[in-house]
Each structure stands twice: as C-alpha cells, then as structure tokens.
Scaffold this active site. Structure first.
Site, mmCIF file in Angstrom:
data_model
loop_
_atom_site.group_PDB
_atom_site.id
_atom_site.type_symbol
_atom_site.label_atom_id
_atom_site.label_comp_id
_atom_site.label_asym_id
_atom_site.label_seq_id
_atom_site.Cartn_x
_atom_site.Cartn_y
_atom_site.Cartn_z
ATOM 1 C CE LYS A 150 -67.453 -71.336 1.214
ATOM 2 N NZ LYS A 150 -68.325 -72.204 0.398
ATOM 3 C CG ASP A 202 -71.927 -76.662 0.132
ATOM 4 O OD1 ASP A 202 -71.547 -76.244 1.238
ATOM 5 O OD2 ASP A 202 -73.129 -76.875 -0.148
ATOM 6 N N GLY A 253 -71.129 -74.662 6.292
ATOM 7 C CA GLY A 253 -70.600 -75.938 6.772
ATOM 8 C C GLY A 253 -69.293 -76.151 6.031
ATOM 9 C CG HIS A 254 -66.677 -73.484 5.700
ATOM 10 N ND1 HIS A 254 -66.146 -72.230 5.804
ATOM 11 C CD2 HIS A 254 -67.800 -73.350 4.937
ATOM 12 C CE1 HIS A 254 -66.919 -71.371 5.138
ATOM 13 N NE2 HIS A 254 -67.926 -72.030 4.616
ATOM 14 C CD GLN A 292 -73.309 -68.513 3.531
ATOM 15 O OE1 GLN A 292 -72.981 -67.371 3.800
ATOM 16 N NE2 GLN A 292 -73.363 -69.456 4.456
HETATM 17 P P1 GDP Z 1 -67.262 -75.528 1.822
HETATM 18 O O1 GDP Z 1 -68.586 -75.190 2.396
HETATM 19 O O2 GDP Z 1 -66.947 -74.706 0.621
HETATM 20 O O3 GDP Z 1 -66.159 -75.503 2.837
HETATM 21 O O4 GDP Z 1 -67.372 -77.035 1.287
HETATM 22 P P2 GDP Z 1 -68.039 -78.277 2.086
HETATM 23 O O5 GDP Z 1 -67.151 -78.666 3.187
HETATM 24 O O6 GDP Z 1 -69.461 -77.959 2.415
HETATM 25 O O7 GDP Z 1 -68.094 -79.352 0.944
HETATM 26 C C1 GDP Z 1 -66.944 -79.814 0.308
HETATM 27 C C2 GDP Z 1 -66.850 -81.334 0.511
HETATM 28 O O8 GDP Z 1 -65.937 -81.873 -0.417
HETATM 29 C C3 GDP Z 1 -66.336 -81.731 1.862
HETATM 30 O O9 GDP Z 1 -66.907 -82.950 2.225
HETATM 31 C C4 GDP Z 1 -64.831 -81.887 1.645
HETATM 32 O O10 GDP Z 1 -64.224 -82.793 2.552
HETATM 33 C C5 GDP Z 1 -64.825 -82.448 0.253
HETATM 34 N N1 GDP Z 1 -63.672 -82.085 -0.575
HETATM 35 C C6 GDP Z 1 -62.934 -80.944 -0.580
HETATM 36 N N2 GDP Z 1 -62.035 -80.953 -1.575
HETATM 37 C C7 GDP Z 1 -62.178 -82.141 -2.211
HETATM 38 C C8 GDP Z 1 -61.565 -82.733 -3.360
HETATM 39 O O11 GDP Z 1 -60.697 -82.165 -3.996
HETATM 40 N N3 GDP Z 1 -62.019 -83.972 -3.726
HETATM 41 C C9 GDP Z 1 -63.014 -84.618 -3.066
HETATM 42 N N4 GDP Z 1 -63.393 -85.811 -3.513
HETATM 43 N N5 GDP Z 1 -63.607 -84.092 -1.993
HETATM 44 C C10 GDP Z 1 -63.219 -82.855 -1.577
HETATM 45 P P1 IMO Z 2 -71.048 -72.915 2.757
HETATM 46 O O1 IMO Z 2 -70.334 -71.803 3.461
HETATM 47 C C1 IMO Z 2 -74.429 -74.019 0.200
HETATM 48 C C2 IMO Z 2 -78.162 -71.788 0.792
HETATM 49 C C3 IMO Z 2 -79.366 -72.509 1.381
HETATM 50 C C4 IMO Z 2 -80.499 -71.754 0.704
HETATM 51 C C5 IMO Z 2 -79.973 -70.327 0.662
HETATM 52 C C6 IMO Z 2 -80.479 -69.443 1.794
HETATM 53 O O2 IMO Z 2 -70.969 -74.233 3.419
HETATM 54 O O3 IMO Z 2 -70.695 -72.940 1.312
HETATM 55 P P2 IMO Z 2 -79.898 -69.329 4.390
HETATM 56 O O4 IMO Z 2 -80.018 -70.360 5.468
HETATM 57 O O5 IMO Z 2 -78.515 -68.810 4.192
HETATM 58 O O6 IMO Z 2 -80.887 -68.213 4.535
HETATM 59 O O7 IMO Z 2 -80.313 -70.120 3.041
HETATM 60 O O8 IMO Z 2 -78.564 -70.414 0.740
HETATM 61 N N1 IMO Z 2 -76.922 -71.856 1.607
HETATM 62 C C7 IMO Z 2 -75.862 -72.583 1.280
HETATM 63 N N2 IMO Z 2 -75.645 -73.441 0.263
HETATM 64 N N3 IMO Z 2 -73.427 -73.771 1.082
HETATM 65 C C8 IMO Z 2 -73.612 -72.889 2.091
HETATM 66 O O9 IMO Z 2 -72.612 -72.488 2.892
HETATM 67 C C9 IMO Z 2 -74.881 -72.289 2.250
HETATM 68 N N4 IMO Z 2 -75.390 -71.414 3.149
HETATM 69 C C10 IMO Z 2 -76.645 -71.145 2.727
HETATM 70 O O10 IMO Z 2 -79.344 -73.872 1.035
HETATM 71 O O11 IMO Z 2 -80.619 -72.187 -0.629
HETATM 72 MG MG MG Z 3 -70.366 -76.136 2.919
#
Ligand code: GDP
Ligand code: IMO
Ligand code: MG
Length: 422
Positions: free
Chosen positions: A16, A13, A40-41, A222
């Site tokens: 990415k 998170d 979840g991207h 991840q």
């Molecule tokens: P990922 O799994 O690495 O793709 O990240 P996620 O999408 O799970 O979580 C990142 C969250 O931060 C999302 O809700 C994005 O829309 C948000 N986000 C990304 N870059 C920024 C930033 O620079 N500032 C803020 N405030 N939010 C951001």
């Molecule tokens: P993105 O790509 C954050 C965490 C779960 C749990 C552990 C194992 O959005 O960054 P799993 O279901 O993979 O067997 O769970 O890994 N986890 C993540 N945490 N971002 C993710 O993906 C994750 N995918 C799995 O919360 O701790």
């Molecule tokens: Mg994510």
C-alpha cells in the site's frame, strides 16, 4: 476531482505504501482512516527506505497535505518519533500534517495490556502496539482523545479514572505491578505542546477541500481479511480497514467517494496467527519469503507466505467495492517453474459457494488449485504491459477473470520507476 479509497485486499503488507506514494502526485490530500502504529508502510526512494506507521504515505510528496482521521488510534510518542525521523531526512512537515481532534490516544496501559493479554491458545500474534485495548476503551466510552490534550484538567481526570481501573485489572487479573499514575499524567500533559499545532477539525477540513474541487486519497492500513467485521475473526485487527471504514474514519460521507482502489499482492502473505488456506510451509514458501523479503515492516517477524488466493480476493473485492486494482510484487514470482492459484475451497468434500465466516472452517478447507506456467524471466525493468512475457500476461489474465477486477497498475519492484501503468 476524485475521492478515492485505497484498501489492502488481503492480510496487509500488499505494498500500500508504495502505491500511495505513486498515486499521491495526483491527489492534494492523503488521509489515513483507521489502525495505528501497527501499520508499516514502506516507500523506497533511491537507496533510502522510509517505513511509515502513522503518518500517511503521501508525506514524501512535498505538495501533498496529510491527514490522520478520527478512526486512527494515535500513539503520541510514536507520532513524534516519526515526525523527527522525517525531519531528519529533510522532509518538511510544517503546515502539511493535520490530526483529527476525535482520534483516540494510545496510552501506556494499552500497550502493556496488549502484550500481557496475549496468552494461551487464542494468541492473535498482535503487533503489541496497544491497538486492540485502545479500540476497546473507545467503544467502552472510556477512551482519551486527541482533543483532551487541549484541556489539561479534563485530561488529568480522565487519566486518573482510567488508571484506577487499569491498575486494579493489572494487579487482580494479571498479577502485574501497577503503573505510575503521576508519571503518565506528566508525560501526557507534555504532549500537548508538541502536538497542538497539528490538531484540526478534520471532517470540516476535508469536506471543504472536496467542495473546492481538491482530490483526496484515503489510505487504509492492514487489509480486508484483518477487518474486525469481515476478516478471519478473531485473528484480525480491531478496526475496519475495508472501504466503509474510510467514511466513518474521516468524516467524508459515502456519497462523496468516487472510487475504491484495491492493492493486491501477486501471492499471499500473513503475519501473526490465524487460518491461511494457501500457506506454503515447504521450499516454495521459503522462496517467496526470501525473494519477496517478506519480513514485517513493524515487528520484523517473518511473514507466512503462500500462493495467490483468488477466492479470497474475490470476496475482498465484493465487500470493498473495489473498482480497480494495483497488482504488486509480481517480480517475486519470476523464478518459479510453475505458479499455483487457488480458485475455491473444498470443505467436507463439497465446494464452498462463499467465503466462510467461521475461522474453524477456514482452518480446515482444502484449496482448489490451478497451475500456471511460470515465466522465468526478470521483469523488474519492464515499464510497459506489452513487454511482459506471455506467461506473465496469462497469469494476470487468469487472476483478473477469477477475481473480476480490472488492473490499473502493475508493480515489478519496490522503487517508483518499477511501476507499469495501464
Ligand atoms: P504495506 O504495509 O501494504 O504498505 O506493505 P509493506 O511496506 O509492509 O510491505 C511491502 C514490501 O514490499 C515493502 O518492503 C516494499 O518496499 C516492497 N514492495 C512493494 N512493491 C513491490 C514490488 O512490486 N516488488 C517487490 N519486490 N517489492 C515490493
Ligand atoms: P499494514 O498496514 C500485516 C496483524 C498482526 C496480528 C493482527 C492483530 O502494514 O499492512 P494488532 O496489532 O493490529 O492488534 O494485530 O493483525 N497486523 C498486520 N499484518 N500488516 C499490517 O499492517 C498489520 N497490522 C496488524 O500481525 O496478526
Ligand atoms: Mg506493512
């Protein structure tokens, strides 16, 4: 021509999805190499938020081809739902999505076993998407692959064989009712029709594309600290998000990788259980969660939040071979008077020399902090490095020196235009 690997440098998170979307207008192909619908991207375009779980984040750029590599575990229903979601939002998928024949399929028993095996003191806090049980079957050589969808007899035989064993396990170990074999066979036989068109010999496709001079971005899911080999085991996912996984998960050899881009959140978060040395359980942690909207993009769970851990990111840079980084969510720190950075760990009164392999040690380390002055200014509309407040630059310089990376992108908000390129 670049063949770049993009990795999450912390516990996932990091943002990415946003950075892949930003970078993907410089690449012809974006490929996912591991994980599954546990990811979840998020990509924010205007008022529309897209959360992608399986399909690479390059799909929102119409000229980009997206590939799901063999290292990914594919839930066919989740994939079809995602395709439909994109099509409903006028994103054209036709001819733009390829899936490796060698990717493994998530089966209903994987999801069930994922949830019912999460008991007791070693609860990982998984996403419940069947990821661990699917990789277990892959390595136990019992898995069912995408290519099996093309051979109905073989598919049926494999499902029957697996279900005989899984139903035994469900009944005898978990005291759970058995799954309906015929229903699952019918459901999976039907996936062939919908998924056939995407099935591809991915190593052949990607290596030919690279030979023709096309650029490829390999999108990790991840993060490094969730890596089954290098992460905070057992509190990890069941794949290799680190850069090495990009080769085994796509069929692109290491000699063709040109660079590794690390995605680094300006503070730290983690979802699920496991050690987290810089976690904040006070108001500061609550503020990070609130200001950063730190709730899981897949499960909606509140993310645990804490200060930036430079000791951890330095380790991550080493195992990934990170050359350049994108710093994300820097804007979230804007309201703090003082911002702390962890520069090392103390354990039993001694400073640790390297990142500990033992989760029990990591659970009990004392972070060593350096406090920096906050900037207390809104930076969400700043578009050049020069215009950032002096304290923001000092923060960036400090973490750069501590981790030994080079910053190439700074993200100051979720939107495309909230991005500073250096
Ligand atoms: P990922 O799994 O690495 O793709 O990240 P996620 O999408 O799970 O979580 C990142 C969250 O931060 C999302 O809700 C994005 O829309 C948000 N986000 C990304 N870059 C920024 C930033 O620079 N500032 C803020 N405030 N939010 C951001
Ligand atoms: P993105 O790509 C954050 C965490 C779960 C749990 C552990 C194992 O959005 O960054 P799993 O279901 O993979 O067997 O769970 O890994 N986890 C993540 N945490 N971002 C993710 O993906 C994750 N995918 C799995 O919360 O701790
Ligand atoms: Mg994510």
């Amino acid at each position: 021509m670049s063949v770049s690997v993009l990795v999450g440098s912390q516990w996932g998170d990091e943002g990415k999805g946003k950075i892949v979307d930003i970078l993907s207008n410089r690449y012809e192909i974006v490929a996912r190499y591991q994980g599954g619908a546990n990811a979840g991207h998020t990509i924010q375009i205007g008022d529309q938020q897209f959360i992608l779980h399986l399909i690479p984040s390059g799909i929102l750029r119409e000229n980009v081809i997206c590939v799901i590599g063999n290292g990914v575990v594919v839930d066919p229903q989740a994939l079809l739902n995602e395709i439909k979601f994109l099509e409903d939002h006028d994103i054209n998928i036709k001819g733009r999505l390829f899936i490796s024949q060698n990717a493994h399929l998530i089966m209903p028993y994987h999801k069930l076993l994922d949830s019912i095996s999460e008991k007791g003191s070693q609860k990982i806090g998984t996403t419940g998407r069947g990821i661990g049980p699917c990789y277990i079957d892959k390595y136990a050589r019992k898995g069912i692959k995408i290519v099996d969808l093309l051979n109905k007899n073989e598919l049926e035989k494999k499902i029957r064989r697996n279900l005989e064993e899984k139903n035994n396990l469900l009944r005898k170990v978990y005291d759970h009712e058995e799954l309906d074999v015929e229903k699952i066979i019918k459901e999976y036989l039907a996936f062939d029709e919908a998924i056939d068109q995407y099935i591809t010999d991915v190593p052949e496709y990607l290596n030919n594309a690279i030979s023709e001079g096309k650029s490829v971005l390999l999108e990790g899911a991840q993060g490094a600290l969730l890596d089954v080999d290098y992460g905070t085991y057992p509190y990890v996912t069941s794949s290799n998000p680190t850069s090495g996984g990009a080769c085994t998960g796509t069929g692109i050899p290491p000699t063709k990788i040109t660079d590794v881009i690390g995605i680094v959140k300006a503070y730290t978060t983690r979802v699920g259980n496991g050690p987290f040395p810089t976690e904040l359980t006070d108001d500061s942690g609550e503020n990070l969660r609130k200001w950063g909207a730190e709730f899981g993009a897949t499960t909606g769970r509140p993310r645990r939040c804490g200060w930036f851990d430079a000791f951890l990111v330095k380790y991550s840079c080493m195992i990934n071979g990170i050359s350049k980084v994108a710093i994300t969510k820097l804007d979230v720190l804007s309201n703090f008077d003082e911002i702390k950075v962890c520069t090392g760990y103390e354990y039993n009164g001694k400073k640790l020399k390297s990142f500990p392999a033992d989760a029990c040690i990591l659970e009990n380390v004392k972070p060593i902090y350096v406090a920096l002055k906050g900037w207390k200014k809104d930076i969400t509309n700043i578009t050049s490095f020069e215009d950032l407040p002096a304290e923001t630059k000092e923060y960036l310089t400090f973490i750069t020196e501590q981790c030994g990376f080079e910053i190439s992108i700074i993200s100051v908000g979720p939107r495309r235009k909230q991005t500073i390129e250096l």
